[in-house]
Scaffold this motif. Structure first.
Motif, short mmCIF file in Angstrom:
data_model
loop_
_atom_site.label_atom_id
_atom_site.label_comp_id
_atom_site.label_asym_id
_atom_site.label_seq_id
_atom_site.Cartn_x
_atom_site.Cartn_y
_atom_site.Cartn_z
N GLY A 109 -15.97 28.38 21.34
CA GLY A 109 -14.65 28.68 21.90
C GLY A 109 -14.09 29.65 20.65
O GLY A 109 -13.22 30.57 21.07
N ASP A 147 -6.73 27.00 14.91
CA ASP A 147 -6.46 27.66 16.32
C ASP A 147 -6.74 26.73 17.18
O ASP A 147 -6.16 26.79 18.39
CB ASP A 147 -7.64 28.80 16.22
CG ASP A 147 -6.89 29.87 15.39
OD1 ASP A 147 -5.85 29.94 15.03
OD2 ASP A 147 -7.84 30.87 15.17
N SER A 148 -7.63 25.65 16.78
CA SER A 148 -7.81 24.79 18.01
C SER A 148 -6.91 23.86 18.46
O SER A 148 -7.06 23.32 19.46
CB SER A 148 -9.04 23.88 17.57
OG SER A 148 -8.76 23.00 16.52
N GLY A 149 -5.66 23.81 17.54
CA GLY A 149 -4.78 22.85 17.82
C GLY A 149 -5.29 21.48 17.63
O GLY A 149 -4.78 20.43 18.40
N SER A 209 -2.04 15.36 17.89
CA SER A 209 -0.94 15.78 18.89
C SER A 209 -1.17 17.27 18.89
O SER A 209 -0.82 18.01 19.96
CB SER A 209 0.41 15.72 18.13
OG SER A 209 0.50 16.46 17.16
N GLY A 210 -2.12 18.11 18.19
CA GLY A 210 -2.10 19.47 18.65
C GLY A 210 -0.83 20.26 18.24
O GLY A 210 -0.47 21.11 18.78
N SER A 251 -1.20 25.09 16.36
CA SER A 251 -2.28 25.94 17.20
C SER A 251 -1.51 27.26 17.35
O SER A 251 -0.34 27.29 17.59
CB SER A 251 -2.47 25.36 18.55
OG SER A 251 -1.04 24.95 19.13
N GLY A 301 -2.88 31.50 18.30
CA GLY A 301 -3.90 32.21 19.10
C GLY A 301 -3.89 32.00 20.54
O GLY A 301 -3.13 31.13 21.02
N THR A 302 -4.48 32.88 21.35
CA THR A 302 -4.34 32.71 22.77
C THR A 302 -5.93 32.81 23.27
O THR A 302 -6.67 33.68 22.87
CB THR A 302 -3.55 33.89 23.26
OG1 THR A 302 -4.27 35.01 23.17
CG2 THR A 302 -2.17 33.66 22.98
N PRO A 303 -6.16 31.86 24.12
CA PRO A 303 -7.59 32.06 24.71
C PRO A 303 -7.69 33.17 25.66
O PRO A 303 -6.69 33.52 26.23
CB PRO A 303 -7.54 30.46 25.35
CG PRO A 303 -6.05 30.25 25.75
CD PRO A 303 -5.40 30.70 24.68
N PRO A 349 -12.42 28.66 28.16
CA PRO A 349 -13.39 28.43 27.06
C PRO A 349 -12.99 26.99 26.51
O PRO A 349 -12.11 26.54 26.61
CB PRO A 349 -12.95 29.63 26.26
CG PRO A 349 -11.37 30.16 26.22
CD PRO A 349 -11.09 29.63 27.85
N ALA A 350 -14.11 26.94 25.69
CA ALA A 350 -14.08 25.51 24.79
C ALA A 350 -12.80 25.61 23.85
O ALA A 350 -12.46 26.32 23.33
CB ALA A 350 -15.42 25.62 24.03
N LEU A 377 -4.43 24.10 29.07
CA LEU A 377 -3.82 24.88 30.34
C LEU A 377 -2.66 23.93 30.82
O LEU A 377 -2.85 22.76 30.90
CB LEU A 377 -4.48 25.22 31.48
CG LEU A 377 -3.90 25.88 32.64
CD1 LEU A 377 -3.39 27.13 32.09
CD2 LEU A 377 -4.97 26.07 33.84
N ALA A 412 -1.73 28.99 29.32
CA ALA A 412 -2.99 28.64 28.55
C ALA A 412 -2.81 28.94 27.07
O ALA A 412 -2.24 29.83 26.60
CB ALA A 412 -4.13 29.43 29.09
N ALA A 413 -3.05 27.91 26.27
CA ALA A 413 -3.19 27.87 24.82
C ALA A 413 -4.08 27.23 24.45
O ALA A 413 -5.31 26.65 25.13
CB ALA A 413 -1.48 27.51 24.38
N PHE A 414 -4.29 27.07 22.77
CA PHE A 414 -5.39 26.38 22.22
C PHE A 414 -4.73 24.86 22.13
O PHE A 414 -5.36 24.20 21.32
CB PHE A 414 -5.81 27.06 21.03
CG PHE A 414 -6.76 27.84 21.33
CD1 PHE A 414 -8.10 27.68 21.74
CD2 PHE A 414 -6.60 29.43 21.25
CE1 PHE A 414 -9.16 28.40 22.15
CE2 PHE A 414 -7.73 30.35 21.57
CZ PHE A 414 -9.03 29.76 22.10
N SER A 415 -3.85 24.58 22.62
CA SER A 415 -3.36 23.10 22.44
C SER A 415 -2.63 22.78 23.85
O SER A 415 -1.77 23.75 24.35
CB SER A 415 -2.72 22.48 21.31
OG SER A 415 -1.26 22.78 21.60
N LEU A 423 -0.26 20.73 24.15
CA LEU A 423 1.20 20.78 23.79
C LEU A 423 1.73 21.95 23.76
O LEU A 423 2.91 22.19 24.20
CB LEU A 423 1.33 20.14 22.41
CG LEU A 423 2.64 20.03 21.63
CD1 LEU A 423 3.70 19.34 22.58
CD2 LEU A 423 2.38 19.58 20.10
N ARG A 424 1.06 22.95 23.03
CA ARG A 424 1.76 24.26 23.14
C ARG A 424 1.94 25.01 24.30
O ARG A 424 2.99 25.79 24.60
CB ARG A 424 0.91 25.36 22.20
CG ARG A 424 1.52 27.01 21.96
CD ARG A 424 0.58 27.46 21.10
NE ARG A 424 1.27 28.86 20.95
CZ ARG A 424 0.63 30.03 20.70
NH1 ARG A 424 -0.60 30.10 20.47
NH2 ARG A 424 1.38 31.09 20.35
N CYS A 440 0.95 34.31 25.34
CA CYS A 440 -0.22 33.57 25.87
C CYS A 440 -0.46 33.71 27.28
O CYS A 440 0.61 34.17 28.07
CB CYS A 440 0.29 31.96 25.87
SG CYS A 440 0.24 31.37 23.99
#
Lengths: 106, 302
Positions: free
Chosen positions: A29, A70-72, A81-82, A85, A87-89, B213-214, B218, B257-260, B262-263, B283
């Motif tokens: 990822g 980036d993974s949070g 808790s993330g 984080s 970046g954007t997926p 993705p991994a 969301l 969508a984000a990488f956590s 929470l975000r 995002c």
């Protein structure tokens, strides 16, 4: 960045990655994320991706300090808790497929 | 019936009711499903005991009863409060944890499963939230201003999804998706073709299926979910902290969508409150108007 700060940062990032169990499994990822955002290749057993700079608290089981992951993934031992984080997926269109889960309002 | 309960439950999936919604987990290694389910349930139980607004014995309620004096809380509650305060700071107060008393005043004073679809008694009073900046957290010392009731619901469910997914992936080495109502977190490897998520509020609403993705998350926030009636007025659970009233529905639903999680949840909730997409930080986002028009931002697939 001075040497001590760099060392602390590397320790923090490595700790956060290890703590979250990200090495290897997360590489897919993050590599995709890195490809889409141009972020740097980071540390870890596998190939990870970490933000170049940022803020927030990342406390891992083997490392602590300020870092952006980036993974949070942050927190005590193997969860967190993330809070950090960035970046954007990159989503893909799977129209026509059924979902494994739903996201509607809740 | 919620859409999620209409999805098939295979050998890689478990789901159960929680917090007035449905928890659902999917793992890439079906052999780990039972252990993963136990880990997620334990995580959710811990979060509930720490920060439930509806349990008199929760740590959060005790902290809110401490007459404005500091109290030492568990690392988990400190983490949850920190997440809520961070969300407030990042959104300029759009996502505000101090709306608990306002929500209670509007009738949302118990687990949502107990009030959904019901008429509740008129509120005694409705008031704007206090300033979230008056809530102090120093390490594990929490100070809640006297008379303030915190509601971590906007962020705690997302944090719980993040924590649970990471715990499962780390402990069991499996890829996992944890869905708590509209909040979805993933950890570990994704299945071939990514995690597939149906994004839709209600049957008949605009829908799409996206691949996550991994490690991606969301979240969806909606003004048509968690609704109830009071004195003939339809109310929903997303309040404008400045008025203490449900926000006017510029958007019916916002998904981010984000990488956590929470975000993602912070941004989707803020977009609902603010009524525009300026807060989305680039995002991928899908915004649905009350007229069912769909706006896609940040590379959300068409």
């Amino acid at each position: 960045m001075d040497r001590d700060k760099a060392l602390r940062r590397t320790t923090a990032l490595t700790g956060a990655l290890v703590a979250a169990g990200l090495a290897g499994t997360l590489a897919t990822g993050l590599a995709a994320h890195a490809a889409s955002t141009g972020t740097a290749t980071g540390t870890g057993t596998g190939t990870g991706s970490t933000g170049g700079s940022g803020s927030g608290s990342a406390t891992g089981s083997t490392g602590s300090g300020d870092a952006t992951v980036d993974s949070g993934s942050t927190g005590d031992s193997d969860s967190g808790s993330g809070q950090v984080s960035s970046g954007t997926p990159q989503l893909t269109d799977r129209d026509g497929d059924s979902g494994q889960a739903t996201s509607g309002g809740s | 019936m919620p859409l999620i309960e209409m999805l098939p439950v295979g050998a890689d999936t478990a789901q159960w009711p929680v917090w007035g919604t449905t928890a659902r987990i999917v793992v890439t290694d079906p052999g780990s499903l039972d252990a993963a389910t136990a880990l997620v349930k334990a995580e959710l139980a811990a979060v509930d005991a720490a920060c439930s607004r509806f349990r008199p014995d929760s740590e959060l309620r005790r902290a809110c009863r401490n007459r404005g004096l500091p109290v030492t809380v568990s690392p988990l509650l400190a983490d949850l409060v920190a997440a809520a305060l961070d969300a407030a700071a990042r959104t300029g107060g759009d996502v505000d944890p101090t709306v608990g008393a306002a929500l209670s005043g509007l009738g949302y004073d118990r687990d949502f499963a107990a009030i959904t679809g019901r008429e509740v008694a008129p509120a005694v009073r409705v008031f704007a939230a206090p300033d979230w900046r008056d809530v102090r957290l120093a390490g594990e010392r929490l100070t809640v201003p006297d008379g303030v009731l915190l509601d971590l619901g906007a962020t705690a469910k997302a944090v719980a999804a993040d924590r649970a997914a990471l715990r499962v992936a780390h402990r069991l080495g499996t890829g996992v998706m944890v869905a708590l109502g509209g909040d979805i977190a993933t950890a570990g490897p994704a299945p071939e073709g990514d995690w597939r998520v149906l994004v839709q509020d209600r049957p008949g609403d605009p829908r799409c299926v996206v691949g996550l993705p991994a490690g991606a998350a969301l979240a969806s926030s909606s003004t048509v979910s968690r609704t109830w009636s009071r004195a003939g007025e339809s109310l929903h659970h997303i309040l404008d902290p400045r008025t203490g009233r449900p926000v006017r529905a510029v958007w019916r639903t916002v998904s981010v969508a984000a990488f956590s999680c929470l975000r993602a949840n912070t941004l989707s909730t803020a977009a609902i409150v603010r009524g525009n997409g300026d807060v989305l930080e680039g995002c991928p986002a899908r915004l649905v108007t009350p007229g069912m028009e769909v706006v896609r931002l940040g590379g959300w697939p068409a």
